[in-house]
Design a protein around this motif. Sequence first.
Motif, mmCIF file in Angstrom:
data_model
loop_
_atom_site.group_PDB
_atom_site.id
_atom_site.type_symbol
_atom_site.label_atom_id
_atom_site.label_comp_id
_atom_site.label_asym_id
_atom_site.label_seq_id
_atom_site.Cartn_x
_atom_site.Cartn_y
_atom_site.Cartn_z
ATOM 1 N N THR A 122 0.803 -1.225 0.000
ATOM 2 C CA THR A 122 0.000 0.000 0.000
ATOM 3 C C THR A 122 0.837 1.276 0.000
ATOM 4 O OG1 THR A 122 -0.207 -0.161 2.408
ATOM 5 C CG2 THR A 122 -1.983 -1.092 1.086
ATOM 6 N N ASP A 123 1.983 1.302 0.681
ATOM 7 C CA ASP A 123 2.791 2.520 0.716
ATOM 8 C C ASP A 123 3.334 2.878 -0.660
ATOM 9 O OD1 ASP A 123 2.374 2.907 3.397
ATOM 10 O OD2 ASP A 123 4.272 1.998 4.025
ATOM 11 N N VAL A 124 3.855 1.904 -1.380
ATOM 12 C CA VAL A 124 4.384 2.154 -2.719
ATOM 13 C C VAL A 124 3.240 2.417 -3.689
ATOM 14 C CG1 VAL A 124 5.731 1.218 -4.639
ATOM 15 C CG2 VAL A 124 6.493 0.842 -2.295
ATOM 16 N N THR A 125 2.135 1.686 -3.568
ATOM 17 C CA THR A 125 0.992 1.884 -4.461
ATOM 18 C C THR A 125 0.448 3.300 -4.337
ATOM 19 O OG1 THR A 125 0.380 -0.443 -4.389
ATOM 20 C CG2 THR A 125 -1.325 1.093 -5.063
ATOM 21 N N ALA A 126 0.336 3.803 -3.117
ATOM 22 C CA ALA A 126 -0.198 5.147 -2.897
ATOM 23 C C ALA A 126 0.695 6.212 -3.522
ATOM 24 C CB ALA A 126 -0.357 5.406 -1.403
ATOM 25 N N ALA A 127 1.996 5.983 -3.519
ATOM 26 C CA ALA A 127 2.936 6.986 -4.024
ATOM 27 C C ALA A 127 3.265 6.775 -5.498
ATOM 28 C CB ALA A 127 4.219 6.940 -3.194
ATOM 29 N N GLY A 128 3.248 5.528 -5.946
ATOM 30 C CA GLY A 128 3.643 5.207 -7.318
ATOM 31 C C GLY A 128 5.097 4.799 -7.386
ATOM 32 N N CYS A 129 5.446 3.972 -8.341
ATOM 33 C CA CYS A 129 6.818 3.473 -8.482
ATOM 34 C C CYS A 129 7.676 4.447 -9.274
ATOM 35 C CB CYS A 129 6.831 2.123 -9.191
ATOM 36 S SG CYS A 129 6.137 0.804 -8.216
ATOM 37 N N ASP A 167 7.334 -17.337 -11.304
ATOM 38 C CA ASP A 167 7.727 -16.615 -10.102
ATOM 39 C C ASP A 167 8.660 -15.501 -10.519
ATOM 40 O OD1 ASP A 167 6.291 -18.179 -8.283
ATOM 41 O OD2 ASP A 167 7.928 -19.617 -8.082
ATOM 42 N N ILE A 168 8.479 -14.338 -9.898
ATOM 43 C CA ILE A 168 9.363 -13.215 -10.145
ATOM 44 C C ILE A 168 9.869 -12.695 -8.801
ATOM 45 C CG2 ILE A 168 8.192 -12.538 -12.261
ATOM 46 C CD1 ILE A 168 6.936 -10.184 -10.651
ATOM 47 N N GLU A 169 10.942 -11.957 -8.845
ATOM 48 C CA GLU A 169 11.430 -11.206 -7.691
ATOM 49 C C GLU A 169 11.539 -9.779 -8.145
ATOM 50 O OE1 GLU A 169 15.077 -11.260 -4.441
ATOM 51 O OE2 GLU A 169 15.328 -12.324 -6.338
ATOM 52 N N PHE A 170 11.173 -8.821 -7.270
ATOM 53 C CA PHE A 170 11.257 -7.423 -7.670
ATOM 54 C C PHE A 170 11.680 -6.538 -6.512
ATOM 55 C CE2 PHE A 170 6.887 -7.895 -6.206
ATOM 56 C CZ PHE A 170 6.718 -6.768 -5.405
ATOM 57 N N LEU A 171 12.203 -5.372 -6.888
ATOM 58 C CA LEU A 171 12.484 -4.289 -5.945
ATOM 59 C C LEU A 171 11.863 -3.039 -6.553
ATOM 60 C CD1 LEU A 171 13.824 -2.944 -3.502
ATOM 61 C CD2 LEU A 171 15.907 -2.738 -4.874
ATOM 62 N N ALA A 172 10.927 -2.421 -5.845
ATOM 63 C CA ALA A 172 10.237 -1.220 -6.311
ATOM 64 C C ALA A 172 10.502 -0.086 -5.326
ATOM 65 C CB ALA A 172 8.742 -1.477 -6.420
ATOM 66 N N VAL A 173 10.875 1.076 -5.841
ATOM 67 C CA VAL A 173 11.139 2.258 -5.036
ATOM 68 C C VAL A 173 10.093 3.304 -5.412
ATOM 69 C CG1 VAL A 173 12.796 4.082 -4.483
ATOM 70 C CG2 VAL A 173 13.592 1.749 -4.960
ATOM 71 N N SER A 174 9.502 3.948 -4.407
ATOM 72 C CA SER A 174 8.397 4.886 -4.654
ATOM 73 C C SER A 174 8.853 6.319 -4.756
ATOM 74 C CB SER A 174 7.365 4.788 -3.537
ATOM 75 O OG SER A 174 7.837 5.431 -2.373
ATOM 76 N N THR A 175 7.969 7.127 -5.339
ATOM 77 C CA THR A 175 8.080 8.570 -5.254
ATOM 78 C C THR A 175 7.499 8.969 -3.895
ATOM 79 O OG1 THR A 175 5.955 8.744 -6.344
ATOM 80 C CG2 THR A 175 7.888 8.914 -7.739
ATOM 81 N N PRO A 176 7.696 10.191 -3.463
ATOM 82 C CA PRO A 176 7.149 10.541 -2.149
ATOM 83 C C PRO A 176 5.630 10.536 -2.128
ATOM 84 C CG PRO A 176 8.089 12.466 -3.220
ATOM 85 C CD PRO A 176 8.394 11.290 -4.088
ATOM 86 N N ALA A 177 5.076 10.081 -1.043
ATOM 87 C CA ALA A 177 3.619 10.083 -0.902
ATOM 88 C C ALA A 177 3.114 11.515 -0.817
ATOM 89 C CB ALA A 177 3.213 9.311 0.356
ATOM 90 N N ALA A 178 1.950 11.759 -1.388
ATOM 91 C CA ALA A 178 1.370 13.107 -1.391
ATOM 92 C C ALA A 178 0.809 13.449 -0.024
ATOM 93 C CB ALA A 178 0.272 13.183 -2.433
#
Length: 125
Positions: A53-60, A114-125
Amino acid sequence: MATVKISSTLTYSNATGSKSLGGVVTRAASGDHFAQETQEVGFAAAELLDVGTDVTAAGCEIVLIRNLDANNFLTVYKDNGTTSIGVIPAGETQIFTPEGAYVPYVKADTAAVDIEFLAVSTPAA
């Protein structure tokens, strides 16, 4: 403020010789959230990358995806399955920088992968 560092080398070889080019990109990431995990991805329909949810809310801002399957490729989409932004062959890894900071969708070829990922977000609004 976080830092993202990407190192890469591309080497091409054939019967007449080889060429190689490498480099490192380091940039400040404005986000304060990230997600790293494995996910089983089906092949019937594109599904949202499960970044939480934290990354989804901010976007990748940056996403690295590794396809752990030995046989099937993975398609990465900008949306729910109509706009492809890339294909990851079996056993390979790719980096995506989603323009507009959206969370990508993924879909396997003919069998679940199966996949492995690393996603980094932009700042949450």
